[in-house]
Design a protein around this motif. Structure first.
Motif, PDB file in Angstrom:
ATOM      1  N   PHE D  29       0.834  -1.209   0.000  1.00  0.00           N
ATOM      2  CA  PHE D  29       0.000   0.000   0.000  1.00  0.00           C
ATOM      3  C   PHE D  29       0.868   1.259   0.000  1.00  0.00           C
ATOM      4  CE2 PHE D  29      -2.286   3.504   1.785  1.00  0.00           C
ATOM      5  CZ  PHE D  29      -3.603   3.342   1.428  1.00  0.00           C
ATOM      6  N   HIS D  30       1.824   1.316   0.923  1.00  0.00           N
ATOM      7  CA  HIS D  30       2.555   2.569   1.114  1.00  0.00           C
ATOM      8  C   HIS D  30       3.696   2.754   0.113  1.00  0.00           C
ATOM      9  CE1 HIS D  30       0.341   4.076   4.562  1.00  0.00           C
ATOM     10  NE2 HIS D  30       0.086   2.795   4.761  1.00  0.00           N
ATOM     11  N   PHE D  32       3.391   1.820  -3.255  1.00  0.00           N
ATOM     12  CA  PHE D  32       2.926   2.061  -4.616  1.00  0.00           C
ATOM     13  C   PHE D  32       1.807   3.090  -4.759  1.00  0.00           C
ATOM     14  CE2 PHE D  32       5.106  -2.039  -4.858  1.00  0.00           C
ATOM     15  CZ  PHE D  32       6.002  -1.740  -5.869  1.00  0.00           C
ATOM     16  N   THR D  33       1.076   3.423  -3.691  1.00  0.00           N
ATOM     17  CA  THR D  33       0.081   4.485  -3.875  1.00  0.00           C
ATOM     18  C   THR D  33       0.822   5.771  -4.231  1.00  0.00           C
ATOM     19  OG1 THR D  33      -0.024   4.913  -1.498  1.00  0.00           O
ATOM     20  CG2 THR D  33      -1.696   3.447  -2.397  1.00  0.00           C
ATOM     21  N   GLY D  34       0.202   6.546  -5.120  1.00  0.00           N
ATOM     22  CA  GLY D  34       0.834   7.760  -5.629  1.00  0.00           C
ATOM     23  C   GLY D  34       1.405   7.582  -7.043  1.00  0.00           C
ATOM     24  N   THR D  35       1.621   6.331  -7.465  1.00  0.00           N
ATOM     25  CA  THR D  35       2.180   6.076  -8.798  1.00  0.00           C
ATOM     26  C   THR D  35       1.213   6.521  -9.901  1.00  0.00           C
ATOM     27  OG1 THR D  35       3.295   4.115  -7.906  1.00  0.00           O
ATOM     28  CG2 THR D  35       3.156   4.280 -10.302  1.00  0.00           C
ATOM     29  N   GLU D  81      -4.513   5.157  -5.840  1.00  0.00           N
ATOM     30  CA  GLU D  81      -4.984   5.328  -4.461  1.00  0.00           C
ATOM     31  C   GLU D  81      -5.437   3.984  -3.892  1.00  0.00           C
ATOM     32  OE1 GLU D  81      -8.076   8.256  -4.377  1.00  0.00           O
ATOM     33  OE2 GLU D  81      -6.856   9.731  -5.444  1.00  0.00           O
TER      34      GLU D  81
END
Lengths: 121, 121, 121, 121
Positions: D29-30, D32-35, D81
């Protein structure tokens, strides 16, 4: 003038190309460092970094090299660090092309983000 | 010319200020989105973002606002997203000061990174 | 039974405490590694890490130490890496308290996430 | 007993499988979120997430679905997200297999990480 141009009216075309390439290089470093990687997953990670960063505004091309010259540990992988990365991002705005580079510089002990060239075409 | 200047010889002072501010804004977005946050931890997170990004080359000041106008959930916090951020980074190279901004633009449905001003002082 | 309990019905209270602490430790590592840090910003970063991770479900306490024994570079800061972190997360589910630890183990050349203790109180 | 087992001596095999799967889900989660992602880069990003997380200790399989049901913006991509992710991680320790799941739960307004099953084989 589109509504987007309004936000960049204080930049020349040349400055805009530099600006967009720089954003994407900062993004790349901070998005992907920490990712588990080894020789088996190197190609898959490079492909994902290149294709995702290429989506960002004004980015024409992204080339990533990852140097996995790490100490072996018993888990068989490492976390991606800035010093392992050698990246070239080509950004274009209108007829200006900028090449932004990130590379670990031994002399500086630092993964430096710098500009290789800015050219009108 | 120091060894570092060598890497930026194709940039004017003005372009260098824009370049360094843009890297740091891309970095900020991709480093901190995803962080758990609520009203109680807002100030602590803002302080850490501001002080860490201020360490990067040529960054003179960083101001972060976080808009927590989220749907309540039963866990009492959310993950920080780009649309919640309003950030102003001031970068300086020699006598040129650039103000880089990130702000969610409703019309664009996008957290836009743009340039507010570039000035010689 | 609340709708949330439904999702964890195959876990004992002890397993649930271990589970929630482990998620938060994985989150902490991958959220914050990469952040620029030096001695001046250490306390601010530690405070933000501790307060944000403490928001996650079942987390009772978070203690972070950061070992900045890095090679000096001319930029005066480094990117946070797993090997610099020593973290203790206390998770609790009902009367079970688990202490999860992350620490760089020289012998393994790896920032190991492990369990210090699990106790009924 | 190897030196590694020493760090987990307070866990049963079942607890160890749950522990390792939970760390990897928090990490995923932390990390890859934001890619940046859109339909064209979806498969490449899924492949990189699956192969990198599979490197972590005790992870046997990772399956990622990404739901890109986003509002169109003029840039043609979004930042990944938590609410877009549906992930299944299979962890194994000795003869115990745990299936850890992350899925956005509408009722909770939250990307919940939970346990689907834990089985001896």
């Amino acid at each position: 003038m589109s509504s987007l141009d309004e936000y960049f009216k204080c930049l020349s075309d040349r400055e805009r190309a530099i600006f967009e390439g720089a954003i994407s290089m900062g993004a790349l470093f901070h998005q992907f460092t920490g990712t588990p990687v080894n020789q088996d997953t190197l190609e898959s990670l490079k492909a994902a970094i290149e294709s995702s960063i290429r989506l960002q505004p004004s980015i024409e091309d992204v080339k990533v090299e990852i140097h996995l010259d790490y100490d072996e540990n018993e888990f068989g992988y490492v976390s991606l660090e800035g010093r392992m990365l050698d990246v070239k991002i080509t950004s274009r705005f209108k007829n200006v092309k900028a090449i932004i580079r990130m590379k670990y510089i031994d002399e500086l002990k630092y993964p430096l983000i710098y500009v290789e060239s800015v050219k009108e075409e």
